[in-house]
Structure formats: structure tokens, C-alpha cells
Design a protein around this motif. Structure first.
Motif, PDB file in Angstrom:
ATOM      1  N   LEU A  53      36.184 -43.776 -17.157  1.00 60.88           N
ATOM      2  CA  LEU A  53      35.894 -44.825 -18.131  1.00 60.88           C
ATOM      3  C   LEU A  53      35.358 -46.068 -17.431  1.00 60.88           C
ATOM      4  CD1 LEU A  53      35.872 -45.966 -20.951  1.00 60.88           C
ATOM      5  CD2 LEU A  53      38.310 -46.507 -20.706  1.00 60.88           C
ATOM      6  N   SER A  54      35.926 -46.385 -16.280  1.00 61.75           N
ATOM      7  CA  SER A  54      35.410 -47.513 -15.502  1.00 61.75           C
ATOM      8  C   SER A  54      33.941 -47.304 -15.164  1.00 61.75           C
ATOM      9  CB  SER A  54      36.236 -47.677 -14.219  1.00 61.75           C
ATOM     10  OG  SER A  54      35.687 -48.673 -13.392  1.00 61.75           O
ATOM     11  N   GLY A  55      33.605 -46.089 -14.748  1.00 59.04           N
ATOM     12  CA  GLY A  55      32.214 -45.795 -14.423  1.00 59.04           C
ATOM     13  C   GLY A  55      31.289 -45.992 -15.610  1.00 59.04           C
ATOM     14  N   ARG A  56      31.748 -45.580 -16.775  1.00 54.25           N
ATOM     15  CA  ARG A  56      30.915 -45.754 -17.972  1.00 54.25           C
ATOM     16  C   ARG A  56      30.732 -47.229 -18.305  1.00 54.25           C
ATOM     17  NH1 ARG A  56      30.669 -41.161 -22.501  1.00 54.25           N
ATOM     18  NH2 ARG A  56      30.580 -39.382 -21.091  1.00 54.25           N
ATOM     19  N   LEU A  57      31.781 -48.006 -18.129  1.00 58.85           N
ATOM     20  CA  LEU A  57      31.685 -49.431 -18.444  1.00 58.85           C
ATOM     21  C   LEU A  57      30.768 -50.166 -17.474  1.00 58.85           C
ATOM     22  CD1 LEU A  57      35.393 -50.031 -19.442  1.00 58.85           C
ATOM     23  CD2 LEU A  57      33.406 -50.477 -20.904  1.00 58.85           C
ATOM     24  N   TRP A  58      30.645 -49.662 -16.242  1.00 57.55           N
ATOM     25  CA  TRP A  58      29.666 -50.221 -15.309  1.00 57.55           C
ATOM     26  C   TRP A  58      28.246 -49.981 -15.830  1.00 57.55           C
ATOM     27  CZ3 TRP A  58      29.972 -53.557 -11.466  1.00 57.55           C
ATOM     28  CH2 TRP A  58      31.148 -53.687 -10.717  1.00 57.55           C
ATOM     29  N   ARG A  59      28.024 -48.837 -16.431  1.00 58.19           N
ATOM     30  CA  ARG A  59      26.664 -48.428 -16.786  1.00 58.19           C
ATOM     31  C   ARG A  59      26.281 -48.744 -18.225  1.00 58.19           C
ATOM     32  NH1 ARG A  59      28.982 -44.034 -14.335  1.00 58.19           N
ATOM     33  NH2 ARG A  59      29.005 -42.809 -16.250  1.00 58.19           N
ATOM     34  N   GLN A  60      27.269 -48.948 -19.093  1.00 63.81           N
ATOM     35  CA  GLN A  60      26.974 -49.145 -20.511  1.00 63.81           C
ATOM     36  C   GLN A  60      27.480 -50.502 -20.984  1.00 63.81           C
ATOM     37  OE1 GLN A  60      28.412 -45.722 -22.712  1.00 63.81           O
ATOM     38  NE2 GLN A  60      27.536 -44.283 -21.248  1.00 63.81           N
ATOM     39  N   ASP A  61      26.999 -50.933 -22.136  1.00 66.27           N
ATOM     40  CA  ASP A  61      27.283 -52.271 -22.657  1.00 66.27           C
ATOM     41  C   ASP A  61      28.327 -52.201 -23.772  1.00 66.27           C
ATOM     42  OD1 ASP A  61      27.307 -54.812 -23.670  1.00 66.27           O
ATOM     43  OD2 ASP A  61      25.171 -54.884 -24.155  1.00 66.27           O
ATOM     44  N   PRO A  62      29.550 -52.680 -23.522  1.00 68.06           N
ATOM     45  CA  PRO A  62      30.583 -52.622 -24.554  1.00 68.06           C
ATOM     46  C   PRO A  62      30.386 -53.628 -25.678  1.00 68.06           C
ATOM     47  CG  PRO A  62      31.432 -53.759 -22.628  1.00 68.06           C
ATOM     48  CD  PRO A  62      30.070 -53.239 -22.256  1.00 68.06           C
ATOM     49  N   VAL A  63      29.464 -54.568 -25.499  1.00 67.38           N
ATOM     50  CA  VAL A  63      29.162 -55.503 -26.584  1.00 67.38           C
ATOM     51  C   VAL A  63      28.220 -54.847 -27.587  1.00 67.38           C
ATOM     52  CG1 VAL A  63      28.154 -57.754 -27.171  1.00 67.38           C
ATOM     53  CG2 VAL A  63      29.532 -57.499 -25.093  1.00 67.38           C
ATOM     54  N   ALA A  64      27.277 -54.073 -27.080  1.00 68.37           N
ATOM     55  CA  ALA A  64      26.319 -53.399 -27.953  1.00 68.37           C
ATOM     56  C   ALA A  64      26.986 -52.292 -28.761  1.00 68.37           C
ATOM     57  CB  ALA A  64      25.171 -52.826 -27.126  1.00 68.37           C
ATOM     58  N   ARG A  65      27.896 -51.564 -28.136  1.00 72.13           N
ATOM     59  CA  ARG A  65      28.643 -50.513 -28.823  1.00 72.13           C
ATOM     60  C   ARG A  65      29.877 -50.182 -28.004  1.00 72.13           C
ATOM     61  NH1 ARG A  65      27.974 -45.410 -26.615  1.00 72.13           N
ATOM     62  NH2 ARG A  65      26.322 -45.171 -25.068  1.00 72.13           N
ATOM     63  N   ARG A  66      30.864 -49.609 -28.649  1.00 73.56           N
ATOM     64  CA  ARG A  66      32.098 -49.304 -27.928  1.00 73.56           C
ATOM     65  C   ARG A  66      31.846 -48.178 -26.927  1.00 73.56           C
ATOM     66  NH1 ARG A  66      37.308 -46.832 -27.900  1.00 73.56           N
ATOM     67  NH2 ARG A  66      38.915 -48.395 -27.519  1.00 73.56           N
ATOM     68  N   VAL A  67      32.214 -48.421 -25.711  1.00 71.02           N
ATOM     69  CA  VAL A  67      32.042 -47.441 -24.638  1.00 71.02           C
ATOM     70  C   VAL A  67      33.321 -46.619 -24.549  1.00 71.02           C
ATOM     71  CG1 VAL A  67      31.658 -47.111 -22.178  1.00 71.02           C
ATOM     72  CG2 VAL A  67      30.491 -48.978 -23.392  1.00 71.02           C
ATOM     73  N   ALA A  68      33.211 -45.331 -24.677  1.00 71.56           N
ATOM     74  CA  ALA A  68      34.392 -44.460 -24.637  1.00 71.56           C
ATOM     75  C   ALA A  68      33.987 -43.078 -24.162  1.00 71.56           C
ATOM     76  CB  ALA A  68      35.038 -44.371 -26.017  1.00 71.56           C
TER      77      ALA A  68
END
Length: 302
Positions: free
Chosen positions: A248-263
Motif C-alpha cells: 500500500l505504501s508503494g501505491r501511495l508513492w505512485r498514485q494520488d490519494p486526493v484524486a481518488r482513494r488509493v487501495a
């Protein structure tokens, strides 16, 4: 007991299946799962009160105090709160201290009245009450050495921070709550309005990355938890959750949690959890298998 608790509880309808990480999974010994379920129901019920936007802060504190009194074996004016009473009985049966539940109530009481986070130390202090008691409870329930608490605390705090990063925009919009360190936001010129934007601004992205970098330090400590646990089932559960946290940490590095929920998707959750558990099982089957885990690479890698 429903009539005794209707004046206190505000159920959201969420259950263990709505959580990011396994709650009382099949890796936990069957005889212990009902106790884990009691602890989860208690935490869920109290958290629902703290997150209820229709309640005033003083009403939240009153309801949480009813949880506290019930857990301590007292009878609040509204009557005993069922999840707290069940947990009190469970803790007595398993000889696990009440303090883990009381610490959670302190965290939820803080949520009721303190919607901002001053700095990283303030955030970790919140995690000390809101997340770390969960891991400590599980270690105590399994009769583990409390020497494992620091690694468990690191894992639980990391999980909590990752959840806050996932929900940073939602928490502000729906709860007027910001867990991102205020001093880091100020240093990057970030305002709360940035959390309402369609995507993370450059400054907010730098704050998110700073949080993730600090969280990786926690996860490095957490890697030492599973290899040093005596109970194999709990070790496999811990290894599975630790792997999920890294992913999940890796995804949050690469994706934007403001634009959409990263999960992580359900298949990814299952696959990575299985991989983490199998890795720990393999390590335990090798000579010297209960040695400290090797250092993990940064979660920034794909």
C-alpha cells in the motif's frame, strides 16, 4: 442488550470486511477469534461515535465515557454498553489488561475534540493510542513476550498513517479532520483548501511523500515483528499484514490519494497476504529461520 445501548451507540454499518487489512483472519487460532472479534466490535463501536458528524463533541465524549465505565465494570447512567461489556468479559477470561481498550477510548476522545495534528510527533502520539493498542492486545492475547511491542507499535503506527494518507481528502471534507502534520503543510505553503482540489498540488504531494518516507522507517522496524514471534499463526498474520502495508505504501508513492482513494484490490489483498504468510512460513522451516528479517527495499519501487 439493544435497549441498554441504543442511547449510546451510533453504528455505521461497517464491519471487518470493510477494513484495509485482515481482521481476525483464519490465520488466528479458532479459539482466539471470538476474543479478537470482541475487541474489534468494541473499537468499531467507539470509532463510529467519534466519526459521527451529527453528534456534538460533548455528546461524543459522553457516549465514549459510557464505553469507558462499562469496560471498567461500572454502570453508566445510560446503562451498560454491550460491546464494552462483552470485551470486559473477554479480557477477564483471557487475562489481557483493560488498558488496551482504555487507550483506544482516549484516541477516540481526542478525535472528538482535536481535529488537527501539529507535527509528526503529534501524529505518532495519536497512533500510540489509536493503533498501537491493537497490536499490543494481540501479542498479549497470544502470550507473546512484550519485547515484541516496539516492532508491533511500528507496524500499527505505519498502518494508521497509511490509512490517514488514503483518506486525507475525505477526512477533511467529511469530518473536518486533518492528520497531516501542520508544520509540514505550512513549510510547503499548503492550505486546507488544497485538500478539496481535484488532485494533489505539488506542495501537498511533497508532504505526502514526506509522510511516506517517515512511514517506511516504521515499516523497516515492523519487518522484525513476525520473525521474532513464538506463535506461528500470529507470525504468519503479522507477516501478511506487513507485506500488505509495504504494498500500500508503494501505491501511495505512485498514485494520488486526493484524486481518488488509493487501495489494494481484493484479489491483490488476498495474493499479497498469502505471499507474506508463505514467506514467513518458509523462513520458519529453514535452519535458523527465526532470525531477524532482512532490510526491505523502499516501497517506492513498483
Amino acid at each position: 442488550m439493544k435497549s441498554e445501548t441504543s442511547a449510546v451507540e451510533t453504528p455505521s454499518g461497517k464491519g471487518a470486511g470493510d477494513e484495509n487489512f485482515p481482521v481476525g483472519s483464519i490465520l488466528i487460532a479458532p479459539k482466539l477469534r471470538p476474543h479478537v472479534a470482541c475487541f474489534y466490535a468494541f473499537a468499531r463501536g467507539a470509532d463510529d461515535i467519534a466519526d459521527n458528524g451529527a453528534l456534538a463533541p460533548e455528546d461524543k465524549l459522553r457516549r465514549l465515557e459510557a464505553f469507558r465505565q462499562t469496560l471498567k465494570g461500572e454502570t453508566p447512567p445510560e446503562g451498560k454498553v454491550a460491546p464494552a461489556e462483552r470485551l470486559r468479559i473477554s479480557l477477564a477470561e483471557t487475562e489481557v489488561p483493560l488498558q488496551h481498550g482504555l487507550d483506544l477510548l482516549d484516541a477516540f476522545s481526542r478525535d472528538a475534540v482535536k481535529p488537527r495534528t501539529a507535527d509528526w510527533a503529534d501524529l505518532l502520539d495519536y497512533c500510540r493510542l489509536s493503533a498501537n493498542p491493537v497490536g499490543r492486545y494481540l501479542l498479549d492475547l497470544h502470550g507473546e513476550d512484550r519485547a515484541g511491542w516496539p516492532a508491533s507499535d511500528a507496524l500499527c503506527s505505519a498502518l494508521q498513517v497509511l490509512n490517514h494518507l488514503q483518506d486525507c481528502a475525505k477526512d477533511y471534507r467529511e469530518l473536518d479532520r486533518v492528520y497531516l502534520p501542520a508544520d509540514w503543510l505550512a513549510a510547503e505553503g499548503v492550505t486546507l483548501q488544497d485538500l478539496t482540489a481535484p488532485a494533489a498540488t505539488a506542495g501537498l504531494r511533497r508532504v505526502l511523500n514526506r509522510c511516506l518516507e517517515a512511514t517506511e522507517g516504521l515499516l523497516q522496524q515492523a519487518d522484525q515483528l513476525a520473525p521474532n514471534l513464538r506463535d506461528t499463526r500470529l507470525a504468519l498474520e503479522s507477516a501478511a499484514i506487513t507485506r500488505l502495508a509495504w504494498r500500500l505504501s508503494g501505491r501511495l508513492w505512485r498514485q494520488d490519494p486526493v484524486a481518488r482513494r488509493v487501495a489494494l484490490s481484493r484479489p491483490a489483498l488476498a495474493g499479497h497476504a498469502l505471499a507474506g504468510a508463505l514467506r514467513e512460513l518458509l523462513r520458519r522451516g529453514l535452519p535458523g529461520g527465526r532470525r531477524p528479517a532482512p532490510a526491505r527495499e523502499s516501497g517506492r519501487a513498483p
